[in-house]
Write a protein that holds these residues in place. Structure first.
Motif, PDB file in Angstrom:
ATOM      1  N   ILE A   1       0.939  -1.075   0.237  1.00 47.15           N
ATOM      2  CA  ILE A   1      -0.086  -0.010   0.091  1.00 47.15           C
ATOM      3  C   ILE A   1       0.920   1.142  -0.229  1.00 47.15           C
ATOM      4  CG2 ILE A   1      -1.575   1.320   1.330  1.00 47.15           C
ATOM      5  CD1 ILE A   1      -2.882  -1.439   2.219  1.00 47.15           C
ATOM      6  N   ASN A   2       2.069   1.074   0.709  1.00 46.44           N
ATOM      7  CA  ASN A   2       2.801   2.587   0.928  1.00 46.44           C
ATOM      8  C   ASN A   2       3.602   2.695  -0.688  1.00 46.44           C
ATOM      9  OD1 ASN A   2       2.307   2.785   3.649  1.00 46.44           O
ATOM     10  ND2 ASN A   2       4.025   1.381   4.249  1.00 46.44           N
ATOM     11  N   VAL A   3       3.409   1.762  -1.636  1.00 48.26           N
ATOM     12  CA  VAL A   3       4.182   2.073  -2.863  1.00 48.26           C
ATOM     13  C   VAL A   3       3.203   2.142  -3.960  1.00 48.26           C
ATOM     14  CG1 VAL A   3       5.842   0.988  -4.538  1.00 48.26           C
ATOM     15  CG2 VAL A   3       6.271   0.975  -1.771  1.00 48.26           C
ATOM     16  N   LEU A   4       2.310   1.324  -3.828  1.00 49.41           N
ATOM     17  CA  LEU A   4       1.274   1.305  -5.282  1.00 49.41           C
ATOM     18  C   LEU A   4       0.740   2.686  -5.412  1.00 49.41           C
ATOM     19  CD1 LEU A   4      -0.057  -2.303  -4.340  1.00 49.41           C
ATOM     20  CD2 LEU A   4       1.372  -1.658  -6.260  1.00 49.41           C
ATOM     21  N   PRO A   5       0.270   2.913  -6.760  1.00 45.68           N
ATOM     22  CA  PRO A   5       0.049   3.984  -7.112  1.00 45.68           C
ATOM     23  C   PRO A   5      -1.805   3.714  -7.025  1.00 45.68           C
ATOM     24  CG  PRO A   5       0.490   2.849  -8.962  1.00 45.68           C
ATOM     25  CD  PRO A   5       0.842   1.987  -7.900  1.00 45.68           C
ATOM     26  N   ASP A   6      -2.582   4.982  -7.172  1.00 41.90           N
ATOM     27  CA  ASP A   6      -3.902   4.847  -7.175  1.00 41.90           C
ATOM     28  C   ASP A   6      -4.469   4.228  -8.423  1.00 41.90           C
ATOM     29  OD1 ASP A   6      -4.508   5.664  -4.668  1.00 41.90           O
ATOM     30  OD2 ASP A   6      -3.903   7.703  -5.226  1.00 41.90           O
ATOM     31  N   GLN A   7      -3.823   4.517  -9.617  1.00 46.26           N
ATOM     32  CA  GLN A   7      -4.166   3.753 -10.894  1.00 46.26           C
ATOM     33  C   GLN A   7      -2.814   3.538 -11.652  1.00 46.26           C
ATOM     34  OE1 GLN A   7      -6.071   7.412 -12.527  1.00 46.26           O
ATOM     35  NE2 GLN A   7      -8.116   6.636 -11.872  1.00 46.26           N
ATOM     36  N   GLN A   8      -3.148   2.453 -12.635  1.00 43.69           N
ATOM     37  CA  GLN A   8      -1.981   1.934 -13.061  1.00 43.69           C
ATOM     38  C   GLN A   8      -2.318   2.292 -14.620  1.00 43.69           C
ATOM     39  OE1 GLN A   8       0.615   0.226 -12.418  1.00 43.69           O
ATOM     40  NE2 GLN A   8       0.425  -0.868 -10.423  1.00 43.69           N
ATOM     41  N   ALA A   9      -1.162   2.221 -15.320  1.00 46.02           N
ATOM     42  CA  ALA A   9      -1.113   2.608 -16.812  1.00 46.02           C
ATOM     43  C   ALA A   9      -1.675   1.524 -17.611  1.00 46.02           C
ATOM     44  CB  ALA A   9       0.111   3.158 -17.384  1.00 46.02           C
ATOM     45  N   GLU A  10      -1.278   0.316 -17.081  1.00 45.70           N
ATOM     46  CA  GLU A  10      -1.714  -1.078 -17.708  1.00 45.70           C
ATOM     47  C   GLU A  10      -2.823  -1.615 -16.913  1.00 45.70           C
ATOM     48  OE1 GLU A  10       2.269  -3.034 -19.625  1.00 45.70           O
ATOM     49  OE2 GLU A  10       2.448  -2.610 -17.503  1.00 45.70           O
ATOM     50  N   THR A  11      -4.102  -1.960 -17.503  1.00 43.27           N
ATOM     51  CA  THR A  11      -5.016  -2.397 -17.051  1.00 43.27           C
ATOM     52  C   THR A  11      -5.063  -3.600 -16.455  1.00 43.27           C
ATOM     53  OG1 THR A  11      -6.684  -1.279 -18.434  1.00 43.27           O
ATOM     54  CG2 THR A  11      -7.680  -3.021 -17.397  1.00 43.27           C
ATOM     55  N   GLY A  12      -5.437  -3.882 -15.138  1.00 37.42           N
ATOM     56  CA  GLY A  12      -4.957  -5.272 -14.558  1.00 37.42           C
ATOM     57  C   GLY A  12      -3.999  -5.527 -13.658  1.00 37.42           C
ATOM     58  N   ARG A  13      -3.133  -4.558 -13.444  1.00 36.73           N
ATOM     59  CA  ARG A  13      -2.259  -4.369 -12.563  1.00 36.73           C
ATOM     60  C   ARG A  13      -2.495  -3.839 -11.282  1.00 36.73           C
ATOM     61  NH1 ARG A  13       3.819  -3.478 -15.355  1.00 36.73           N
ATOM     62  NH2 ARG A  13       4.391  -4.060 -13.264  1.00 36.73           N
ATOM     63  N   ILE A  14      -1.955  -4.381 -10.156  1.00 38.52           N
ATOM     64  CA  ILE A  14      -2.472  -4.248  -8.871  1.00 38.52           C
ATOM     65  C   ILE A  14      -2.420  -2.562  -8.538  1.00 38.52           C
ATOM     66  CG2 ILE A  14      -2.195  -4.736  -6.399  1.00 38.52           C
ATOM     67  CD1 ILE A  14      -3.466  -6.786  -8.038  1.00 38.52           C
ATOM     68  N   THR A  15      -3.598  -2.074  -7.698  1.00 39.07           N
ATOM     69  CA  THR A  15      -3.427  -0.608  -7.364  1.00 39.07           C
ATOM     70  C   THR A  15      -3.531  -0.545  -5.788  1.00 39.07           C
ATOM     71  OG1 THR A  15      -5.850  -0.697  -7.638  1.00 39.07           O
ATOM     72  CG2 THR A  15      -4.465  -0.032  -9.408  1.00 39.07           C
ATOM     73  N   LYS A  16      -3.311   0.512  -5.509  1.00 39.48           N
ATOM     74  CA  LYS A  16      -3.434   0.858  -3.964  1.00 39.48           C
ATOM     75  C   LYS A  16      -4.647   0.462  -3.542  1.00 39.48           C
ATOM     76  CE  LYS A  16      -1.634   4.745  -2.419  1.00 39.48           C
ATOM     77  NZ  LYS A  16      -0.279   4.407  -1.640  1.00 39.48           N
ATOM     78  N   GLY A  17      -5.732   0.754  -4.063  1.00 42.86           N
ATOM     79  CA  GLY A  17      -7.139   0.353  -3.805  1.00 42.86           C
ATOM     80  C   GLY A  17      -7.207  -1.063  -3.624  1.00 42.86           C
ATOM     81  N   ALA A  18      -6.741  -1.725  -4.629  1.00 45.97           N
ATOM     82  CA  ALA A  18      -6.940  -3.327  -4.357  1.00 45.97           C
ATOM     83  C   ALA A  18      -6.165  -3.955  -3.400  1.00 45.97           C
ATOM     84  CB  ALA A  18      -6.233  -4.116  -5.631  1.00 45.97           C
ATOM     85  N   ALA A  19      -5.062  -3.405  -2.771  1.00 46.30           N
ATOM     86  CA  ALA A  19      -4.384  -3.595  -1.621  1.00 46.30           C
ATOM     87  C   ALA A  19      -5.110  -3.221  -0.408  1.00 46.30           C
ATOM     88  CB  ALA A  19      -2.890  -3.017  -1.867  1.00 46.30           C
TER      89      ALA A  19
END
Length: 490
Positions: A189-207
């Motif tokens: 969570i401390n690293v992931l972005p709110d949105q990813q440029a590539e659909t399907g990659r894990i985001t902060k919200g998912a974590a």
């Protein structure tokens, strides 16, 4: 925006090719660390390999529904996927193909994540921290699946295990497994972005959503409420309920604002009936299809995971989610102008008259070449409606009925159902009821019943003190040299 598909890893030779050993996942011709992890692209390719094991999610849809009161196993006969029929009847034991696949494939995912962490310091490059964060999320998810199914499981972190180490390993207490899951998720969570440029990659919200779910499963209601509120109140990713529930589970509406953690499928084949883990498409969809169906809208399939009459009757007649969740095949045919020309067959594995209308083969959504195995329909592991209902439960259990009603009624308002005004124990029961109405057919029901202590009341054959967990596959106990004790009463 490019869509990440999970079987790119075939090109790098990291597929599971040996099914005889729990963590024996390195096939012939695999690159080793001496000539790998030399470029950022190597780390990226290894990460795609960790994502790859997510494609086995069809097992969660099947087991989570079939083990509950939501559906029966179905299929061609009782010998067609016998393990599912045993789970349906609560007669499953340590020899069960589907349960063994759950253990092997999730540990394979963990092993792939750990392979990255073994070599995380080999080179430095921009973006490596995000790759490691995604790998931590995936490792946490695989561990969560394992402990949800089996309870105490060997905890493997930052390294792969040799076969001799597997044999010497002991099952780690569940509380320690949960602690590692939470640590991995918090660090991600401390690293992931709110949105990813590539659909399907894990985001902060998912974590954050998965962390809230993990806390809810441990009855950490205050923590879960606080965690899930981060998504609802801050909502930097713009999550929202998709307005039309009736078409939410159509391919054309994938990756919308309701999708928080979604497993992507490509609609290509990759494998076959001898290697479901190799598939690039979602096999659950074809297997849920109507057997030998010849008619409009739907494609034929294998009549697995058939919803029960009890589930159909659970819905109010004016709840639009009933039709969107369950296909009443005879009513559907009768409503067609050419009903006399439409036909289907009934499998000897059971027939209820209903089919899973969320994950079902439709004529304009088929993959190629074998469209029983190649649906491009994604699996929504966590959607925003689930976040709201988990938050409602967590708030109610931690003493905030007002906030619980607010989140619950958002879900009901989306489908035009009247607001709930109850409090206390009745409100909690209303939240439980709403989870079944909203999420049926998606693989949650059995685990919801178990974690809330209601399974024995509604699942025929459920034995308290036994069926809360699934049995450890006997072959893995044997391979561990007797170091692993079977779960109670199996």
């Amino acid at each position: 925006m490019r869509k990440i598909y999970l079987t790119i890893i075939l090109a790098m030779g990291l597929m599971v090719t040996s099914c005889d050993y729990l963590l024996d996942i390195e096939p012939e011709y695999t690159q080793d660390a001496e000539n790998f992890f030399d470029t950022p692209e190597d780390y990226e390719r290894a990460l795609v390999g960790v994502y790859d094991l997510l494609q086995t999610s069809y097992l969660h849809i099947w087991i989570g529904e079939i083990a509950s009161d939501n559906s029966i196993a179905g299929g061609e006969s009782v010998n067609d996927s016998r393990g599912l029929h045993e789970i349906d009847n609560m007669t499953h034991g340590g020899v069960n193909t589907e349960l063994r696949d759950i253990m092997r494939w999730n540990y394979a995912g963990i092993a792939r994540a750990n392979y990255i962490f073994e070599h995380k310091d080999k080179i430095d490059f921009e973006g490596k921290d995000q790759i490691l964060a995604e790998a931590k999320f995936l490792r946490a998810y695989y561990h969560f699946v394992l402990t949800t199914y089996f309870g105490d499981v060997p905890l493997v972190v930052d390294r792969r295990l040799s076969l001799s180490e597997v044999s010497a390993s002991e099952r780690t207490p569940r509380v320690q497994v949960y602690a590692q899951i939470e640590q991995d998720l918090n660090e991600a969570i401390n690293v992931l972005p709110d949105q990813q440029a590539e659909t399907g990659r894990i985001t902060k919200g998912a974590a954050i959503a998965l962390l809230g779910k993990v806390q809810l499963y441990q009855n950490k209601f205050g923590d879960a409420a606080q965690t899930l509120d981060r998504i609802i109140s801050q909502n930097a990713a713009g999550y929202d309920l998709f307005p039309d529930f009736s078409t939410l589970f159509y391919v054309v509406n994938e990756n919308n604002s309701e999708d928080v953690f979604t497993i992507q499928y490509s609609g290509q084949q990759g494998g076959d009936y001898g290697c479901f883990v190799c598939l690039q498409g979602n096999p659950a969809v074809g297997f849920h299809g109507v057997r030998q169906y010849n008619g409009p809208l739907y494609g034929d399939g294998n009549s697995y995971n058939l919803p029960t009459q009890d589930l159909y009757d659970y819905f109010d007649g004016n709840d639009p989610r009933r039709e969107a969740t369950l296909l009443d095949i005879d009513a559907f045919i009768a409503a067609q102008p050419n009903s006399g020309d439409i036909s289907y067959a009934v499998g000897a594995g059971g027939h209820t008259g209903y089919y899973n209308n969320k994950y079902i083969k439709r004529l304009d959504e088929r993959g190629l070449p074998d469209d029983d195995l190649t649906s491009p329909l994604n699996y929504r592991v966590i959607r925003y409606a689930d976040v709201l209902l988990m938050a409602a439960e967590a708030f109610q259990q931690s003493g905030n009925d007002d906030r619980a009603r607010t989140e619950l009624n958002k879900v009901r308002q989306r489908v035009g159902m009247p607001a709930i005004n109850s409090s206390g124990t009745q409100l909690l029961q209303d939240i439980y009821r709403e989870r079944r109405l909203e999420l049926s057919g998606e693989g949650y029901r059995f685990f919801d019943l178990v974690r809330t202590g209601r399974a024995a009341d509604v699942i025929q054959g459920f034995v308290p003190g036994k069926h809360e967990l699934f049995p450890i596959p006997q072959v893995e106990i044997d391979l561990a040299g007797g170091n692993w004790q079977q779960n109670p009463n199996y």
